[in-house]
Design a protein around this motif. Structure first.
Motif, PDB file in Angstrom:
ATOM      1  N   ILE A   1      53.695  10.363  45.368  1.00 26.89           N
ATOM      2  CA  ILE A   1      52.524  10.570  44.527  1.00 26.89           C
ATOM      3  C   ILE A   1      52.369   9.477  43.473  1.00 26.89           C
ATOM      4  N   THR A   2      53.435   8.721  43.227  1.00 28.07           N
ATOM      5  CA  THR A   2      53.404   7.697  42.172  1.00 28.07           C
ATOM      6  C   THR A   2      52.311   6.652  42.369  1.00 28.07           C
ATOM      7  N   PRO A   3      52.186   5.993  43.554  1.00 32.34           N
ATOM      8  CA  PRO A   3      51.122   4.997  43.701  1.00 32.34           C
ATOM      9  C   PRO A   3      49.721   5.599  43.585  1.00 32.34           C
TER      10      PRO A   3
ATOM     11  N   PHE B   1      31.945  -0.875  36.591  1.00 29.98           N
ATOM     12  CA  PHE B   1      32.138  -0.196  37.870  1.00 29.98           C
ATOM     13  C   PHE B   1      32.420  -1.225  38.952  1.00 29.98           C
ATOM     14  N   GLU B   2      33.650  -1.655  39.013  1.00 28.83           N
ATOM     15  CA  GLU B   2      34.120  -2.560  40.062  1.00 28.83           C
ATOM     16  C   GLU B   2      35.548  -2.153  40.404  1.00 28.83           C
ATOM     17  N   PRO B   3      35.715  -1.155  41.287  1.00 32.73           N
ATOM     18  CA  PRO B   3      37.059  -0.624  41.573  1.00 32.73           C
ATOM     19  C   PRO B   3      37.894  -1.519  42.493  1.00 32.73           C
ATOM     20  N   HIS B   4      37.382  -2.679  42.866  1.00 34.34           N
ATOM     21  CA  HIS B   4      38.073  -3.531  43.833  1.00 34.34           C
ATOM     22  C   HIS B   4      39.498  -3.871  43.390  1.00 34.34           C
TER      23      HIS B   4
ATOM     24  N   ALA C   1      43.182  -2.819  44.838  1.00 37.31           N
ATOM     25  CA  ALA C   1      44.104  -3.853  45.310  1.00 37.31           C
ATOM     26  C   ALA C   1      45.462  -3.703  44.633  1.00 37.31           C
ATOM     27  N   ILE C   2      45.457  -3.361  43.340  1.00 35.34           N
ATOM     28  CA  ILE C   2      46.720  -3.107  42.632  1.00 35.34           C
ATOM     29  C   ILE C   2      47.420  -1.896  43.242  1.00 35.34           C
ATOM     30  N   GLY C   3      46.635  -0.863  43.572  1.00 38.95           N
ATOM     31  CA  GLY C   3      47.214   0.308  44.224  1.00 38.95           C
ATOM     32  C   GLY C   3      47.842  -0.036  45.556  1.00 38.95           C
ATOM     33  N   LEU C   4      47.174  -0.903  46.312  1.00 34.79           N
ATOM     34  CA  LEU C   4      47.734  -1.355  47.595  1.00 34.79           C
ATOM     35  C   LEU C   4      49.073  -2.055  47.374  1.00 34.79           C
ATOM     36  N   ALA C   5      49.140  -2.892  46.339  1.00 39.05           N
ATOM     37  CA  ALA C   5      50.385  -3.614  46.042  1.00 39.05           C
ATOM     38  C   ALA C   5      51.494  -2.639  45.641  1.00 39.05           C
ATOM     39  N   ILE C   6      51.156  -1.649  44.809  1.00 39.50           N
ATOM     40  CA  ILE C   6      52.161  -0.660  44.392  1.00 39.50           C
ATOM     41  C   ILE C   6      52.675   0.120  45.590  1.00 39.50           C
TER      42      ILE C   6
ATOM     43  N   LEU D   1      44.761   5.989  37.607  1.00 32.09           N
ATOM     44  CA  LEU D   1      44.762   5.634  36.190  1.00 32.09           C
ATOM     45  C   LEU D   1      44.123   4.264  35.970  1.00 32.09           C
ATOM     46  N   VAL D   2      44.450   3.305  36.835  1.00 27.88           N
ATOM     47  CA  VAL D   2      43.874   1.963  36.697  1.00 27.88           C
ATOM     48  C   VAL D   2      42.367   1.997  36.973  1.00 27.88           C
TER      49      VAL D   2
END
Length: 506
Positions: free
Chosen positions: A14-16, A34-37, A41-46, A22-23
């Motif tokens: 659940i962490t990522p 409003f630019e969630p890109h 991408a940070i979530g993908l890296a995490i 949050l980000v």
């Protein structure tokens, strides 16, 4: 290590998801952009770091990312084609004619009700919510602007009708996907959705009717403004009922069950011909409209703001967002994070009511974190089926639940494929000074009312069919085949139906 059996602990899984949300919240609500890109991408890296922590190699994670992107490429193809349609149909006069006749014929008080009904009818006929939103929905936004209705109200009615029609159309890909992954047939699935769909639509109609009289009473409608818009349209375009031919052609091809992408592209070709014949456009300008969108200066701000859009390039923001969101979803799936979260939810439910609520909630949550409506249907559909078997309830309940949490909730999540398309196609500016346009989300009543009604039915036992003898015999046969060495259908095989046979994007 067998990658398909990777099972991280719930806290790690659940962490990522939490960090990514949050980000995203920081980007949208604190920075007001409003630019969630980049947050995705940070979530993908995490998530990738979690996979490496679990013993996967980058090539394993990369394979999962590109697998999910690959199976959703038909939807990207639809986006590209719809972008061309918007630009060319504006140039051909098809969209301006719909706006013109709508302002002349429709009553302002009943406009929201009419918008939902029109979009529902078109979506059932086409079997695609995205195609409906990008064509008829766009024209209705123009009519709403003429009636001085806030654009988020019009968008809510358009989304309600478009995704309702998609949900009950046998031509829709998600309507075929939900019963496919749960082991039911499509027409029984559609029939079982009626008890939640009809009440949700009726309640939405009543709300839109009341809102119509509150928002656009005759004393507030500027008929001078409507006259200015229709006069400007008449001065800049040839307006005629014959210009609706491109839209009618696409509907006819869809009803005849031709493949969706060629059918939509046929609408582009016919629209281009009409633009050259009826509006005097050159072939070069038609190419320009299809790629970069239509451009005009009429002197009427509402028309210019609405009609200066379309083209393939206008969809690139949405396509890039979808690709990143799908990559994030693919990483969550390959690392086992989604499976671990769903298993944790499954372990907490014991009753049918809890199971149904969990299935709907899991589909919505998968939509929320993975950005993929197909994954939100396929993954919970496969994983929750055994629970319904154990409770002796028909998996028709499951197929209805994942359709409601998957198909209907997709357009209400701005960074989901469905939500990103709605925002782009309808011209809903989101960001500093325009955050009120996100109000289309709660105003798309039919989309979120249906799952709420579904949870109520599950809690009370209403319209919740139990397994028939025939269904239980089929379950037994499936179990015997698995025991004999015939593997069940994999999630990757059931995530999305063959795009050659069904309409894409809902």
């Amino acid at each position: 290590m067998n990658k398909t059996e990777l099972q991280p602990k719930f806290t790690l899984a659940i962490t990522p998801v939490i960090l990514t949300l949050l980000v995203i919240g920081l980007q949208i609500f604190y920075f007001g952009v409003f630019e969630p890109h980049i947050p995705l991408a940070i979530g993908l890296a995490i998530t990738s770091l979690v996979g490496i922590r679990l013993g996967l190699k980058w090539t394993d994670i990369e394979e999962g990312i590109f697998h999910v992107i690959h199976v959703a490429l038909p939807s990207v193809s639809v986006l590209i084609t719809v972008g061309m349609i918007i630009g060319v149909w504006i140039a051909s006069g098809t969209v301006p004619s719909i706006i013109y006749f709508g302002l002349k014929i429709l009553s302002p008080e009943y406009f929201l009700v009419a918008s939902m009904i029109i979009c529902a009818f078109v979506s059932i006929s086409l079997g695609t919510s995205w195609g409906t939103v990008g064509t008829v929905g766009l024209a209705l936004m123009g009519i709403g602007a003429g009636f001085e209705i806030p654009m988020y109200w019009t968008a809510g009615a358009v989304v309600s009708g478009s995704f309702f029609g998609d949900k009950v159309s046998p031509l829709s890909d998600t309507t075929n996907l939900a019963p496919a992954v749960t082991g039911t047939d499509v027409f029984s699935h559609i029939k079982n959705m009626i008890p939640t769909t009809i009440p949700a639509m009726l309640i939405a109609l009543v709300i839109y009717l009341i809102a119509g009289f509150q928002l656009v009473g005759t004393e507030t409608v500027s008929f001078d403004k409507i006259e200015a818009i229709t006069t400007a349209l008449d001065a800049n375009f040839t307006i005629s009922g014959w210009l609706l031919v491109p839209a009618l052609l696409v509907m006819v091809l869809a009803l005849k069950k031709y493949p969706p992408i060629p059918s939509l592209f046929a609408g582009v070709v016919v629209g281009a011909i009409v633009a050259m014949v009826a509006q005097g456009a050159s072939l070069e300008s038609v190419f320009q409209y299809a790629n970069n969108g239509y451009s005009i200066e009429t002197g009427v701000a509402q028309i210019d703001g609405l009609l200066n859009r379309g083209g393939i390039q206008s969809m690139m923001w949405t396509i890039s967002l979808i690709l990143i969101a799908l990559g994030f979803g693919g990483a969550l799936e390959r690392t086992g994070c989604l499976r671990a979260i769903i298993n944790a939810i499954q372990s907490k439910v014991q009753t049918f009511g809890g199971t149904q609520a969990a299935a709907i909630g899991t589909s919505f949550a998968t939509n929320l974190v993975a950005g993929d409506p197909y994954l939100s249907i396929a993954l919970p559909g496969r994983m929750f089926s055994p629970l319904y078997r154990g409770l002796r309830y028909s998996t028709l309940n499951l197929s209805r639940g994942i359709e409601e949490g998957g198909t209907l909730m997709s357009p209400l999540i701005p960074w989901n494929a469905g939500g990103a398309f709605v925002i782009t196609a309808l011209g809903l500016q989101i960001g500093e000074g325009h955050m009120e346009n996100l109000l289309y989300i709660p105003l798309a009543f039919a989309c979120w009312l249906a799952p709420c009604i579904g949870v109520f039915y599950a809690a009370t036992g209403l319209f919740s069919p139990k397994a028939t003898r025939k269904e239980m015999r089929r379950w037994k046969k499936d179990d015997e085949e698995i025991a004999a060495g015939y593997p069940p259908i994999s999630e990757s095989e059931t995530r999305m139906p063959d795009p050659r046979n069904h309409s894409n994007s809902g």
